[in-house]
Motif scaffolding. Structure first.
Motif, PDB file in Angstrom:
ATOM      1  N   ASP A 116       4.440  -0.439 -18.290  1.00 23.76           N
ATOM      2  CA  ASP A 116       3.934   0.725 -17.558  1.00 23.76           C
ATOM      3  C   ASP A 116       3.370   0.308 -16.213  1.00 23.76           C
ATOM      4  OD1 ASP A 116       1.975  -0.602 -19.128  1.00 23.76           O
ATOM      5  OD2 ASP A 116       0.566   1.028 -18.791  1.00 23.76           O
ATOM      6  N   PHE A 117       3.175   1.310 -15.340  1.00 21.38           N
ATOM      7  CA  PHE A 117       2.752   1.039 -13.968  1.00 21.38           C
ATOM      8  C   PHE A 117       2.158   2.297 -13.366  1.00 21.38           C
ATOM      9  CE2 PHE A 117       7.197   2.151 -14.261  1.00 21.38           C
ATOM     10  CZ  PHE A 117       7.329   3.217 -13.388  1.00 21.38           C
ATOM     11  N   ALA A 118       1.273   2.109 -12.376  1.00 20.96           N
ATOM     12  CA  ALA A 118       0.689   3.241 -11.663  1.00 20.96           C
ATOM     13  C   ALA A 118       1.733   3.847 -10.729  1.00 20.96           C
ATOM     14  CB  ALA A 118      -0.527   2.773 -10.863  1.00 20.96           C
ATOM     15  N   GLY A 119       1.588   5.138 -10.456  1.00 20.46           N
ATOM     16  CA  GLY A 119       2.520   5.830  -9.572  1.00 20.46           C
ATOM     17  C   GLY A 119       3.588   6.598 -10.312  1.00 20.46           C
ATOM     18  N   ALA A 120       3.742   6.315 -11.607  1.00 22.95           N
ATOM     19  CA  ALA A 120       4.754   7.034 -12.383  1.00 22.95           C
ATOM     20  C   ALA A 120       4.427   8.529 -12.436  1.00 22.95           C
ATOM     21  CB  ALA A 120       4.840   6.457 -13.796  1.00 22.95           C
ATOM     22  N   GLY A 121       3.143   8.852 -12.588  1.00 23.82           N
ATOM     23  CA  GLY A 121       2.749  10.263 -12.665  1.00 23.82           C
ATOM     24  C   GLY A 121       3.066  11.016 -11.395  1.00 23.82           C
ATOM     25  N   ALA A 123      -3.455   7.204 -14.200  1.00 29.23           N
ATOM     26  CA  ALA A 123      -3.162   5.767 -14.280  1.00 29.23           C
ATOM     27  C   ALA A 123      -2.063   5.536 -15.311  1.00 29.23           C
ATOM     28  CB  ALA A 123      -4.424   5.003 -14.675  1.00 29.23           C
ATOM     29  N   SER A 124      -1.273   4.508 -15.108  1.00 30.74           N
ATOM     30  CA  SER A 124      -0.184   4.185 -16.031  1.00 30.74           C
ATOM     31  C   SER A 124       0.835   5.320 -16.064  1.00 30.74           C
ATOM     32  CB  SER A 124      -0.744   3.883 -17.423  1.00 30.74           C
ATOM     33  OG  SER A 124       0.272   3.451 -18.297  1.00 30.74           O
ATOM     34  N   SER A 125       1.542   5.475 -17.183  1.00 31.87           N
ATOM     35  CA  SER A 125       2.565   6.521 -17.309  1.00 31.87           C
ATOM     36  C   SER A 125       2.041   7.671 -18.152  1.00 31.87           C
ATOM     37  CB  SER A 125       3.826   5.960 -17.969  1.00 31.87           C
ATOM     38  OG  SER A 125       4.680   7.004 -18.382  1.00 31.87           O
ATOM     39  N   PRO A 126       1.963   8.876 -17.610  1.00 34.60           N
ATOM     40  CA  PRO A 126       1.436  10.008 -18.382  1.00 34.60           C
ATOM     41  C   PRO A 126       2.358  10.473 -19.500  1.00 34.60           C
ATOM     42  CG  PRO A 126       2.229  10.747 -16.247  1.00 34.60           C
ATOM     43  CD  PRO A 126       2.290   9.259 -16.225  1.00 34.60           C
ATOM     44  N   TYR A 181       3.048  -1.741  -7.822  1.00 40.88           N
ATOM     45  CA  TYR A 181       2.723  -3.032  -7.202  1.00 40.88           C
ATOM     46  C   TYR A 181       1.444  -2.945  -6.382  1.00 40.88           C
ATOM     47  CZ  TYR A 181       3.249  -6.793  -3.701  1.00 40.88           C
ATOM     48  OH  TYR A 181       3.052  -7.848  -2.860  1.00 40.88           O
ATOM     49  N   HIS A 182       1.363  -1.962  -5.487  1.00 40.26           N
ATOM     50  CA  HIS A 182       0.180  -1.856  -4.629  1.00 40.26           C
ATOM     51  C   HIS A 182      -1.070  -1.542  -5.446  1.00 40.26           C
ATOM     52  CE1 HIS A 182       2.102  -2.319  -0.760  1.00 40.26           C
ATOM     53  NE2 HIS A 182       3.035  -1.460  -1.105  1.00 40.26           N
ATOM     54  N   SER A 183      -0.943  -0.716  -6.462  1.00 40.40           N
ATOM     55  CA  SER A 183      -2.108  -0.363  -7.282  1.00 40.40           C
ATOM     56  C   SER A 183      -2.603  -1.568  -8.061  1.00 40.40           C
ATOM     57  CB  SER A 183      -1.736   0.766  -8.241  1.00 40.40           C
ATOM     58  OG  SER A 183      -1.274   1.902  -7.532  1.00 40.40           O
ATOM     59  N   ALA A 184      -1.667  -2.326  -8.662  1.00 48.05           N
ATOM     60  CA  ALA A 184      -2.053  -3.527  -9.403  1.00 48.05           C
ATOM     61  C   ALA A 184      -2.716  -4.537  -8.470  1.00 48.05           C
ATOM     62  CB  ALA A 184      -0.827  -4.136 -10.075  1.00 48.05           C
ATOM     63  N   ALA A 195      -3.936   0.330 -13.700  1.00 48.51           N
ATOM     64  CA  ALA A 195      -4.698   0.525 -12.468  1.00 48.51           C
ATOM     65  C   ALA A 195      -4.575   1.964 -11.974  1.00 48.51           C
ATOM     66  CB  ALA A 195      -4.186  -0.420 -11.387  1.00 48.51           C
ATOM     67  N   PRO A 196      -5.654   2.531 -11.413  1.00 47.80           N
ATOM     68  CA  PRO A 196      -5.532   3.857 -10.785  1.00 47.80           C
ATOM     69  C   PRO A 196      -4.550   3.775  -9.621  1.00 47.80           C
ATOM     70  CG  PRO A 196      -7.841   3.189 -11.014  1.00 47.80           C
ATOM     71  CD  PRO A 196      -7.012   1.977 -11.306  1.00 47.80           C
ATOM     72  N   PRO A 197      -3.696   4.764  -9.453  1.00 50.24           N
ATOM     73  CA  PRO A 197      -2.709   4.686  -8.362  1.00 50.24           C
ATOM     74  C   PRO A 197      -3.377   4.763  -6.994  1.00 50.24           C
ATOM     75  CG  PRO A 197      -2.625   6.841  -9.412  1.00 50.24           C
ATOM     76  CD  PRO A 197      -3.545   5.996 -10.249  1.00 50.24           C
TER      77      PRO A 197
END
Length: 775
Positions: A434-439, A486-489, A562-565, A703-705
């Motif tokens: 999972d990753f931030a920004g997916a939402g 954050a992450s994938s909703p 990437y940027h959020s992490a 991480a929060p986006p």
């Protein structure tokens, strides 16, 4: 896509026997050591049907595993001897009928010796000339790959074996037109083959040449001595001839006589009674035996599990080659060896080294160019092979690459069925880590889709959700607040079973009600895009990819997350730097990115860390001793100085089998404790030094986006929907790529590749970048 069973439904035992018996009775071909012709028999068909049960038992046993390739071969031979009464034609018919039924497919995932592809690979350090600094090259073995690219290896070869693998050039009987294999005593063609062998020898001589000749700005010694190389050949005369030409090319001065040693792992395929037969005749006779078109008969021959009458299958060869080279590497630790072999061996190596599952990689390399000479450079270390294949003659490689690109692109576009303004619905999922920004991307997909009047469905937990039919319609209410999630909703997952075609078929079946005039949008990384490519090429699902991985390891794009992490990691690293400066402590911070150091490099450079330990470095052990300990020796005790090093997870080193920060802290603390300057002196009381490890781990995934990740997500999703509506032929079967300056391009899924490590930034971080002019 038709399943293998459907595509081979023309295969019958009677047809197989008629075909096999015809070739078994053919007069012997000069120079071919064919299997003995079996005795006449009227009950082969009945015995073949009975033998099928024993072959199924053999497959079941293989699924449980064989310790070595020879155990697999022995068990296979036992089936021929016992269940088939030693009759290879009975085995040929029973085996290939089971292949047509799909009963042999589990073999390709069976744990046989060292054949299964490693789940964790240590990337090789391949550095462009412009980024190769004297400090990076000093004390390393530098192999010239051509095209201004160099492979760096540790100078110390103990526990490591180098293998230079080459195929013979053009032989008198060419494998372009004939089935050659190990039973034909083939020799190099005097007019064309011998000069080609000389070219291969010259290429290898350049690769292992003196470093000072390769890189004119360096004055270093190379640490490979060709006079000490081992040499291994197959039984075929052409491999001995290649050995003789290469040995001559490596001789910078008179060499003592060097003898080549036979290695079974270097043998070519065993084509049995088909050896020496023209390929056109082979397939025409097979088509006649089954009463089908030649193109249909080719489906059987091209299957990796197809067994030749009196011979073996490509998969059998693959087992022998991969397990055999592992054994060869283990037996000659600390040495360099030249392996002289055949195109089928190189093909097996390329399939093994390719990150994709066996069947996917086999398809990719099914049309291996016989006219292209490669030197496959291998290292055997800690039980694993890693390597790199370089073509001899770059202009030919570039031409072939362009031709291949154009051909594959035509195929990709032919699979696009969506027409402009035809799409009615979008289905989206998030796959892999999972990753931030997916939402933000998912919400934008829904917003833009609704503006065009499209239905939207989300799949929970990625490809796993497809397999379980977790597909749900989406409303505006469902996506409220999703952009900042954050992450994938909607969840994600790693679902290795999706590599199985049967699982893919079930998943596509669940998708079927939603697929008419529709597209599937997959958010994820390289593994997710392999799954997307599989159902696009195999089942016609109209797929578009949006890159999402905190590793940021896809070439040509910035990936979501990437940027959020990096932002969250920076907060933690800055906090640790503050306490390090206050207390004089030494911190090792481990970030995610097994096999990919892009995130670690960005975090280390942004935080001005004192050092960075990543998989890509050619010699992590030397980096620990020379850079990390060297830096600490200079800076410990400097007032208000922080001491912080970033480590990519699982970076291998000798201090712990799991690598990363494991074992590193204790080793560094022990080394520091032995330094004289750290011992107390009369009247002086030094700071109590603490050496600690902090593992940020999965906190970076949640991480929060950041605003930047949210903006990139919205741009990618906006362009995805608009291009699906207006120009679907440009994006279906592609990944949407966000470039540095905001331009969004579509990269075909077949061209998605790993991002090259930024050695220039690595050098800049350490202050070792090359200057263009005088200092």
């Amino acid at each position: 896509m038709q399943s293998t069973t459907d595509s081979l439904d023309f295969v019958t035992i009677e047809g197989l026997l008629a075909y096999g018996e015809q070739f078994a009775r053919r007069p012997a071909i000069d120079g071919v050591s064919a299997p003995p012709a079996p005795a006449s028999s009227n009950d082969r068909a009945a015995r073949a049907r009975q033998a099928m049960a024993s072959i199924k038992d053999f497959v079941a046993r293989a699924r449980a595993g064989f310790p070595r390739a020879d155990a697999y071969r022995s068990a296979r031979q036992a089936v021929i001897d016992d269940a088939c009464a030693g009759d290879p034609l009975v085995f040929f018919a029973a085996w290939n009928r089971l292949l047509a039924e799909g009963a042999l497919h589990p073999l390709m995932r069976a744990p046989i010796g060292s054949v299964l592809k490693p789940t964790q690979r240590r990337p090789v350090a391949i550095v462009p000339r412009a980024q190769l600094t004297p400090q990076l090259a000093d004390g390393r073995i530098v192999l010239d790959l051509g095209d201004d690219r160099f492979w760096l290896l540790p100078r110390e070869l103990s526990g490591r074996t180098l293998l230079f693998t080459m195929r013979h050039g053009i032989s008198r009987v060419e494998s372009k037109t004939h089935r050659v294999g190990r039973r034909l005593a083939n020799q190099l063609d005097v007019e064309r083959g011998v000069p080609r062998a000389d070219v291969v020898g010259a290429a290898l001589a350049r690769m292992v040449g003196v470093v000072g000749q390769q890189l004119d700005f360096l004055h270093l010694s190379n640490y490979l001595e060709p006079r000490g190389f081992l040499h291994f050949i197959s039984r075929s005369p052409n491999t001995r001839q290649l050995f003789e030409r290469v040995r001559a090319a490596l001789a910078r001065d008179p060499l003592p006589p060097t003898e080549a040693v036979y290695a079974p792992a270097l043998e070519s395929s065993d084509f049995g009674w088909i050896t020496g037969v023209e390929k056109t005749v082979e397939v025409q006779e097979l088509a006649a035996a089954f009463g089908v078109e030649v193109s249909t008969a080719k489906r059987l021959i091209k299957d990796p599990l197809y067994c030749y009458p009196g011979g073996n299958s490509f998969f059998d060869l693959y087992v022998d080659v991969i397990d055999g080279l592992h054994q060869l590497g283990a037996a000659h630790a600390g040495q360099a060896a030249c392996l002289y072999t055949h195109s089928s061996t190189l093909r097996a190596l390329m399939i093994y080294l390719d990150a994709r599952p066996f069947h996917e990689a086999f398809t990719e390399f099914s049309d291996y160019k016989e006219s292209q000479d490669n030197v496959v450079l291998l290292t055997f270390e800690k039980g694993h092979l890693s390597g790199y294949s370089t073509a001899v003659g770059l202009s030919e490689r570039e031409r072939a690459s362009r031709d291949s690109w154009m051909a594959v692109e035509r195929v990709r576009k032919d699979r696009v069925t969506l027409k402009p303004r035809q799409i009615k619905r979008i289905v989206a999922l998030v796959s892999g880590g999972d990753f931030a920004g997916a939402g933000a991307a998912l919400k934008e997909l829904r917003v833009q889709a609704y503006r065009f009047g499209l239905e939207v469905h989300f799949v929970r937990h990625g490809f796993l959700g497809l397999a379980n039919n977790w597909i749900e319609p989406v409303t505006e209410e469902d996506t409220r607040g999703m952009s900042s999630h954050a992450s994938s909703p909607i969840g994600s997952s790693r679902f290795e079973d999706f590599k199985d075609e049967l699982v893919q078929r079930a998943a596509v079946g669940h998708l079927a009600p939603f697929l008419e005039d529709a597209a599937l949008v997959v958010l994820g990384g390289d593994g997710s895009f392999r799954g997307a490519r599989a159902i696009y090429e195999g089942f016609g699902v109209q797929v578009v990819g949006i890159p999402g991985t905190i590793d940021n390891n896809l070439e040509g794009t910035i990936s979501l997350g990437y940027h959020s992490a990096m932002a969250l990691a920076d907060q933690s690293i800055e906090s640790l730097k503050a306490t390090s400066a206050a207390m004089g402590s030494v911190f090792f911070v481990e970030v995610m990115g097994a096999g990919s150091g892009h995130l670690a490099l960005a975090c280390a450079y942004q935080a001005r860390a004192e050092g960075l330990l990543v998989n890509e470095h050619p010699d992590p052990d030397a980096y620990i001793d020379e850079v990390i300990l060297g830096t600490l020796k200079r800076t410990l005790g400097v007032p208000n100085k922080s001491h912080l090093f970033v480590v990519a997870e699982r970076t291998p080193h000798r201090h712990h089998r799991e690598g990363g920060v494991h074992g590193l802290v204790d080793y560094v603390a022990g080394a520091i404790g032995g330094w004289a300057q750290r011992h107390a002196k009369p009247g002086q009381y030094p700071l109590t030094l603490a050496t600690k490890a902090t593992i940020l781990g999965h906190t970076l995934r949640g991480a929060p986006p950041t605003p930047e990740d949210k903006a990139i997500a919205q741009h990618l999703a906006y362009e995805t929907v608009h291009r699906l509506v207006e120009r679907p032929e440009d994006v279906v079967g592609c990944m949407m790529a966000y470039r540095e300056r905001g331009a969004i391009d579509a990269i075909p899924l077949h061209a998605v590749s790993p991002k090259q490590f930024d050695w220039d930034l690595f050098a800049r971080m350490h202050g070792t970048e090359l200057r263009n002019g005088p200092p």
